[in-house]
Motif scaffolding. Structure first.
Motif, mmCIF file in Angstrom:
data_model
loop_
_atom_site.group_PDB
_atom_site.id
_atom_site.type_symbol
_atom_site.label_atom_id
_atom_site.label_comp_id
_atom_site.label_asym_id
_atom_site.label_seq_id
_atom_site.Cartn_x
_atom_site.Cartn_y
_atom_site.Cartn_z
ATOM 1 N N ILE A 146 24.737 56.003 33.375
ATOM 2 C CA ILE A 146 26.200 55.975 33.313
ATOM 3 C C ILE A 146 26.646 54.750 34.085
ATOM 4 O O ILE A 146 26.308 54.588 35.264
ATOM 5 N N LEU A 147 27.375 53.876 33.412
ATOM 6 C CA LEU A 147 27.943 52.677 34.032
ATOM 7 C C LEU A 147 29.401 52.979 34.319
ATOM 8 O O LEU A 147 30.159 53.334 33.406
ATOM 9 N N VAL A 148 29.794 52.856 35.582
ATOM 10 C CA VAL A 148 31.144 53.230 35.992
ATOM 11 C C VAL A 148 31.914 51.979 36.410
ATOM 12 O O VAL A 148 31.396 51.149 37.151
ATOM 13 N N TYR A 149 33.149 51.878 35.921
ATOM 14 C CA TYR A 149 34.075 50.847 36.389
ATOM 15 C C TYR A 149 35.387 51.519 36.755
ATOM 16 O O TYR A 149 35.641 52.671 36.377
ATOM 17 N N ASP A 150 36.202 50.820 37.490
ATOM 18 C CA ASP A 150 37.513 51.298 37.930
ATOM 19 C C ASP A 150 38.549 50.695 36.982
ATOM 20 O O ASP A 150 38.643 49.471 36.874
ATOM 21 N N ILE A 151 39.338 51.521 36.287
ATOM 22 C CA ILE A 151 40.304 50.992 35.320
ATOM 23 C C ILE A 151 41.366 50.117 35.970
ATOM 24 O O ILE A 151 42.035 49.356 35.285
ATOM 25 N N THR A 152 41.490 50.194 37.302
ATOM 26 C CA THR A 152 42.482 49.378 38.007
ATOM 27 C C THR A 152 41.890 48.074 38.524
ATOM 28 O O THR A 152 42.559 47.337 39.244
ATOM 29 N N SER A 153 40.628 47.777 38.154
ATOM 30 C CA SER A 153 39.953 46.579 38.638
ATOM 31 C C SER A 153 39.214 45.876 37.501
ATOM 32 O O SER A 153 38.123 46.310 37.106
ATOM 33 N N LEU A 154 39.779 44.787 37.015
ATOM 34 C CA LEU A 154 39.127 44.014 35.954
ATOM 35 C C LEU A 154 37.790 43.460 36.449
ATOM 36 O O LEU A 154 36.820 43.390 35.693
ATOM 37 N N GLU A 155 37.719 43.120 37.730
ATOM 38 C CA GLU A 155 36.470 42.608 38.306
ATOM 39 C C GLU A 155 35.344 43.635 38.183
ATOM 40 O O GLU A 155 34.210 43.293 37.837
ATOM 41 N N SER A 156 35.626 44.908 38.451
ATOM 42 C CA SER A 156 34.586 45.943 38.354
ATOM 43 C C SER A 156 34.124 46.108 36.907
ATOM 44 O O SER A 156 32.951 46.381 36.652
ATOM 45 N N PHE A 157 35.023 45.908 35.956
ATOM 46 C CA PHE A 157 34.662 45.972 34.544
ATOM 47 C C PHE A 157 33.772 44.785 34.173
ATOM 48 O O PHE A 157 32.736 44.953 33.529
ATOM 49 N N ASP A 158 34.151 43.590 34.598
ATOM 50 C CA ASP A 158 33.357 42.390 34.311
ATOM 51 C C ASP A 158 31.961 42.478 34.920
ATOM 52 O O ASP A 158 30.995 41.987 34.342
ATOM 53 N N ASP A 159 31.843 43.121 36.087
ATOM 54 C CA ASP A 159 30.548 43.282 36.757
ATOM 55 C C ASP A 159 29.574 44.138 35.957
ATOM 56 O O ASP A 159 28.357 44.034 36.136
ATOM 57 N N CYS A 191 26.226 55.599 28.805
ATOM 58 C CA CYS A 191 27.648 55.898 28.703
ATOM 59 C C CYS A 191 28.380 54.965 29.652
ATOM 60 O O CYS A 191 27.847 54.591 30.700
ATOM 61 N N VAL A 192 29.598 54.632 29.288
ATOM 62 C CA VAL A 192 30.475 53.829 30.140
ATOM 63 C C VAL A 192 31.645 54.720 30.527
ATOM 64 O O VAL A 192 32.296 55.311 29.659
ATOM 65 N N PHE A 193 31.877 54.837 31.837
ATOM 66 C CA PHE A 193 32.982 55.641 32.348
ATOM 67 C C PHE A 193 34.044 54.722 32.948
ATOM 68 O O PHE A 193 33.749 53.965 33.870
ATOM 69 N N GLY A 194 35.268 54.802 32.437
ATOM 70 C CA GLY A 194 36.410 54.148 33.067
ATOM 71 C C GLY A 194 37.022 55.161 34.019
ATOM 72 O O GLY A 194 37.743 56.068 33.589
ATOM 73 N N ASN A 195 36.697 55.046 35.301
ATOM 74 C CA ASN A 195 37.145 56.028 36.290
ATOM 75 C C ASN A 195 38.555 55.686 36.792
ATOM 76 O O ASN A 195 39.009 54.564 36.684
ATOM 77 N N LYS A 196 39.186 56.673 37.365
ATOM 78 C CA LYS A 196 40.514 56.596 37.971
ATOM 79 C C LYS A 196 41.610 56.532 36.908
ATOM 80 O O LYS A 196 42.649 55.909 37.096
ATOM 81 N N CYS A 197 41.395 57.230 35.776
ATOM 82 C CA CYS A 197 42.414 57.229 34.731
ATOM 83 C C CYS A 197 43.686 57.953 35.162
ATOM 84 O O CYS A 197 44.699 57.869 34.477
ATOM 85 N N ASP A 198 43.652 58.595 36.312
ATOM 86 C CA ASP A 198 44.872 59.178 36.883
ATOM 87 C C ASP A 198 45.805 58.085 37.418
ATOM 88 O O ASP A 198 46.958 58.340 37.729
ATOM 89 N N LEU A 199 45.310 56.844 37.500
ATOM 90 C CA LEU A 199 46.102 55.703 37.987
ATOM 91 C C LEU A 199 46.507 54.793 36.821
ATOM 92 O O LEU A 199 46.475 53.569 36.923
ATOM 93 N N GLU A 200 46.897 55.393 35.720
ATOM 94 C CA GLU A 200 47.235 54.669 34.493
ATOM 95 C C GLU A 200 48.268 53.567 34.730
ATOM 96 O O GLU A 200 48.183 52.489 34.140
ATOM 97 N N ASP A 201 49.222 53.809 35.609
ATOM 98 C CA ASP A 201 50.272 52.811 35.872
ATOM 99 C C ASP A 201 49.741 51.563 36.585
ATOM 100 O O ASP A 201 50.437 50.545 36.652
ATOM 101 N N GLN A 202 48.494 51.620 37.090
ATOM 102 C CA GLN A 202 47.878 50.466 37.755
ATOM 103 C C GLN A 202 46.742 49.862 36.931
ATOM 104 O O GLN A 202 45.991 49.021 37.421
ATOM 105 N N ARG A 203 46.631 50.260 35.675
ATOM 106 C CA ARG A 203 45.527 49.842 34.805
ATOM 107 C C ARG A 203 45.470 48.320 34.662
ATOM 108 O O ARG A 203 46.461 47.667 34.396
ATOM 109 N N GLU A 204 44.256 47.763 34.840
ATOM 110 C CA GLU A 204 43.990 46.347 34.602
ATOM 111 C C GLU A 204 43.031 46.151 33.428
ATOM 112 O O GLU A 204 42.930 45.051 32.894
#
Length: 161
Positions: A82-95, A114-127
Motif C-alpha cells: 500500500i502506497l500512501v500519500y497525503d491529499i493535502t501534499s503534492l510533494e508526498s504524491f510526487d514522492d 494499492c494507492v491510498f490518498g489519506n486525509k480525505c477528511d481535509l477535502e478543503d485543503q486538497r492539493e
C-alpha cells in the motif's frame, strides 16, 4: 477451511499517515499524537474472506529519509504493498514514484499494489487532484482509494478473527 499467510508492506513519505491508517484498520482506533516510525512497525491482522482464514503480516515502514536505506529489507517476500500519500501534499504524491521504483528493484514476482490518498477528511485543503491520482495508480497496475484514518472513511473493516 484453508489458511493463507500474506505479507503487506505500507510505504510513503513522512507524515502522510501510514501508521494511522494501519492502526485504524487493525484496531479501529485513531491517535492523533503518534510518534514517527523508526525503521518499521509490525502488526498482524486476521480475518475471514470467502471461506479462507487470512493472516496478514503488516509492515509499516518509516517515511523519514534517514531510514530509507533500511526499507528494502522490509519489502522482501511481500505479497502486497500500500502506497500512501497525503491529499493535502503534492510533494508526498510526487514522492510515490520513487517508492514504486524502490519496490520494483527490491521485490520479485507479482506484487499487488494499492494507492491510498489519506486525509480525505481535509477535502478543503486538497492539493492532489483525484483524477491525477487515479491515472498514476492505473499506470502502475494499482487500485486507488481515498481514505481517512481519522474518520475511517474508505477503510472497510472486515470481521477480524
Amino acid at each position: 477451511m484453508k489458511s493463507i499467510d500474506a505479507k503487506l508492506v505500507v510505504l510513503g513519505s513522512q507524515g502522510v499517515g501510514k501508521t494511522s491508517v494501519v492502526v485504524r484498520y487493525v484496531s479501529n482506533t485513531f491517535n492523533g499524537h503518534l510518534s514517527p516510525t523508526i525503521g518499521a512497525s509490525f502488526f498482524t491482522c486476521k480475518m475471514m474472506v470467502d471461506n479462507y482464514r487470512l493472516r496478514i503480516q503488516v509492515w509499516d515502514t518509516a517515511g523519514q529519509e534517514r531510514f530509507r536505506a533500511m526499507a528494502p529489507m522490509y519489502y522482501r517476500k511481500s505479497n502486497a504493498a500500500i502506497l500512501v500519500y497525503d491529499i493535502t501534499s503534492l510533494e508526498s504524491f510526487d514522492d510515490m514514484k520513487s517508492w514504486v521504483q524502490e519496490l520494483q528493484k527490491n521485490t520479485d514476482g507479482d506484487l499487488a499494489m494499492c494507492v491510498f490518498g489519506n486525509k480525505c477528511d481535509l477535502e478543503d485543503q486538497r492539493e492532489v487532484d483525484n483524477n491525477l491520482a487515479l491515472q498514476f495508480a492505473a499506470s502502475i497496475g494499482a487500485r486507488h482509494f481515498q481514505v481517512s484514518a481519522l474518520s475511517s472513511e474508505g477503510l472497510k473493516l472486515e470481521k477480524l478473527i
